[in-house]
Write an enzyme that holds these catalytic residues in place. Structure first.
Site: not given
Ligand code: AMP
Length: 220
Positions: A21, A96, A135, A168, A179
């Site tokens: 993404k 999400r 990554r 990360r 996750r």
């Molecule tokens: P990402 O970079 O999109 O994988 O997001 C990293 C982390 O941010 C996720 O594992 C969540 O802990 C938090 N996060 C990002 N977007 C959301 C969302 N829409 N709802 C809840 N937590 C989020």
């Protein structure tokens, strides 16, 4: 590159962690001149700046859990209000959960806006795990690398801005497994939500990033 002169719509990029993404959203936003809003990036920025939001989000992120809806929904709404409404936007990592999607639809409706298409980048857990565990990303510009398929020219240094790369905290293998579980339980129901309103478009995320990008660009 597509020349864009008019607003083409508002979009969501949806898929499991590791589906690509972030990489695709950055490229699509540039190519189609869309405002790119990544909730993961917003949280990482807040964590780095040690803001109250960052301190709250950090414990959820590091545990591989979703940040609660009552924290994230107002944050996204505030950001959406700041965007130039004559330009389309691309949401990456939001919504999400079903409540997030419902609230987003209601919020946009009040402003005569809507989500036009949801692009679902689908990939198996095996592929996502393999990608996440290899990554790294640039600490400055956010460019994403993969040690196996897309390594930087110089080890641990960003090709684009020469800053150090970092892994990360939530890409550690135990957190990755959690996750993915959270995605299957809490986010996967969004497939039916968007399918029922005919906004869902499926892309095979196991293909190489160039092919995925072309498919997405054609859909938009
Ligand atoms: P990402 O970079 O999109 O994988 O997001 C990293 C982390 O941010 C996720 O594992 C969540 O802990 C938090 N996060 C990002 N977007 C959301 C969302 N829409 N709802 C809840 N937590 C989020």
């Amino acid at each position: 590159m597509i020349e864009q002169t008019t607003m083409i719509g508002n979009f969501v990029l949806f898929g499991p962690p590791g589906s690509g993404k972030g990489t695709q959203a950055t490229r699509l936003a540039q190519s189609l001149q869309l405002e790119h809003l990544s909730t993961g990036d917003l949280f990482r920025q807040a964590v780095q700046n040690k803001t109250p939001l960052g301190l709250k989000a950090k414990e959820y992120m590091n545990a591989g859990k979703l940040v609660p809806d009552d924290v994230i929904i107002p944050m996204v709404e505030e950001r959406l209000l700041q965007l130039d409404s004559s330009q389309g936007f691309l949401l990456d990592g939001f919504p999400r959960t079903i409540p997030q999607a419902e609230q987003l639809d209601q919020f946009l409706k009040k402003q005569n806006r809507s989500i036009n298409k949801v692009l679902w980048i689908d990939a198996t857990d095996e592929i996502c795990i393999e990608r996440l565990c290899n990554r790294s990303s640039c600490s400055q510009c956010g460019a994403i690398y993969n040690a196996m398929t897309q390594p930087p020219k110089q080890e641990n240094i960003c090709d684009q801005c020469q800053s150090p790369l970092r892994v990360r905290d939530d890409d550690k293998s135990k957190t990755v497994a959690h996750r993915l579980k959270v995605y299957r339980q809490e986010s996967a129901p969004l497939v039916e939500y968007y399918k029922s309103s005919h906004r869902l478009f499926w892309v095979d995320g196991s293909k190489n990033p160039e092919i995925v990008f072309k498919s997405l660009e054609n859909m938009l």
